[in-house]
Design an enzyme around this catalytic site. Sequence first.
Site, PDB file in Angstrom:
ATOM      1  N   TYR A  48      71.041  38.876  12.717  1.00 59.84           N
ATOM      2  CA  TYR A  48      70.224  39.063  13.921  1.00 59.84           C
ATOM      3  C   TYR A  48      69.746  40.512  14.006  1.00 59.84           C
ATOM      4  O   TYR A  48      70.259  41.423  13.339  1.00 59.84           O
ATOM      5  CB  TYR A  48      71.025  38.717  15.177  1.00 59.84           C
ATOM      6  CG  TYR A  48      72.142  39.694  15.511  1.00 59.84           C
ATOM      7  CD1 TYR A  48      71.920  40.777  16.364  1.00 59.84           C
ATOM      8  CD2 TYR A  48      73.415  39.541  14.968  1.00 59.84           C
ATOM      9  CE1 TYR A  48      72.937  41.665  16.668  1.00 59.84           C
ATOM     10  CE2 TYR A  48      74.434  40.417  15.277  1.00 59.84           C
ATOM     11  CZ  TYR A  48      74.195  41.488  16.121  1.00 59.84           C
ATOM     12  OH  TYR A  48      75.200  42.369  16.419  1.00 59.84           O
ATOM     13  N   CYS A  49      68.727  40.729  14.850  1.00 61.98           N
ATOM     14  CA  CYS A  49      68.216  42.064  15.147  1.00 61.98           C
ATOM     15  C   CYS A  49      67.653  42.039  16.566  1.00 61.98           C
ATOM     16  O   CYS A  49      67.917  41.098  17.318  1.00 61.98           O
ATOM     17  CB  CYS A  49      67.166  42.503  14.127  1.00 61.98           C
ATOM     18  SG  CYS A  49      65.759  41.376  13.984  1.00 61.98           S
ATOM     19  N   THR A  50      66.874  43.028  16.945  1.00 61.84           N
ATOM     20  CA  THR A  50      66.405  43.137  18.334  1.00 61.84           C
ATOM     21  C   THR A  50      65.467  42.003  18.731  1.00 61.84           C
ATOM     22  O   THR A  50      65.708  41.278  19.689  1.00 61.84           O
ATOM     23  CB  THR A  50      65.705  44.486  18.558  1.00 61.84           C
ATOM     24  OG1 THR A  50      66.580  45.545  18.162  1.00 61.84           O
ATOM     25  CG2 THR A  50      65.319  44.655  20.026  1.00 61.84           C
ATOM     26  N   ILE A  78      67.853  39.330  19.680  1.00 62.84           N
ATOM     27  CA  ILE A  78      68.686  39.522  20.865  1.00 62.84           C
ATOM     28  C   ILE A  78      67.897  39.265  22.151  1.00 62.84           C
ATOM     29  O   ILE A  78      68.391  38.664  23.097  1.00 62.84           O
ATOM     30  CB  ILE A  78      69.261  40.956  20.895  1.00 62.84           C
ATOM     31  CG1 ILE A  78      70.129  41.206  19.659  1.00 62.84           C
ATOM     32  CG2 ILE A  78      70.062  41.194  22.168  1.00 62.84           C
ATOM     33  CD1 ILE A  78      70.454  42.669  19.436  1.00 62.84           C
TER      34      ILE A  78
END
Length: 303
Positions: free
Chosen positions: A175-177, A204
């Site tokens: 995952y990332c932003t 996120i």
Amino acid sequence: MMIKICAFYYFKPLSAADVAQLKGELELMAAHQSLRGLVLIGREGINYTISGPDSGIDAFEAWLTTRLEIENPHFKHSWAMKHPFNEFVVKIKTEIVTLGTPELVPSGKHGHISPREWHEKLRTGKAIVLDTRNDYEVEIGKFRNAIDLGIKEFREFPEKLAKSGISKDQEVLIYCTGGIRCEKAILEMKRQGYERVNQLDGGILAYLEQFPNSEFEGECFVFDYRVAVDQNLQPTRRYRFCTHCGQPSETTIDCALCGQKGIVCRHCIDAGINTCTKNCANHARLGHKSRRPHFQELRLRQR
């Protein structure tokens, strides 16, 4: 008036002429709709975070969807009391997210799972969760038990992954932003032999829209003047930018030179920086004496 903020990316092959023309169109559209923000465009597509009035953002999204022939776009929205940007800037880049591998261009879906599917997988606890963001982002918030590779900038991801020791037989959730780094990270993982990889669709920000105060702990760093957003996607009340390096911090110090208060991150404090601004730090390096008495005298006069 509340300001609407939109984060979005889209991979689509564009010619050099397309990119140049799109830059002018974006700037014109932003001027008409009173928008601010940062837009990165290149031969592989577009990546941006912009802010403006609700109607202006809606008009921009409708125009862009038609202009780039986007099917089922996923615009990620949040709100703030003021613009998180000072102006509208469009930059032409080789990569719209810099991994240092321009040959890896995402196309279509690669292991995307919805926030709800992600949430359910986390609850089972059977998969490894891998954070693809920079270390200073991870420090203020991450998914519970996620692995931090200690990345300083995204281009380090291939090397850090190769040295991570993460089993290639294990299911890995990344995952990332907002999702864009994972689009390239998953291709790099496939290139290194990881086959059981899924990425959080929308990142996120998309997860917090549906599941605040759940599996994600802390706050989410964003690349604008909000610094971070909380569990309800509201601008942080906790963090500000370190005046020396620009990383998020909640630590206030009394300047060793002038006595004023300043926000300094723990990394700068550990490096021996104890001044409120770069200007004071420069004076300290030059060997100038403390100016605390001068400021104290000035304050007494002002009373």
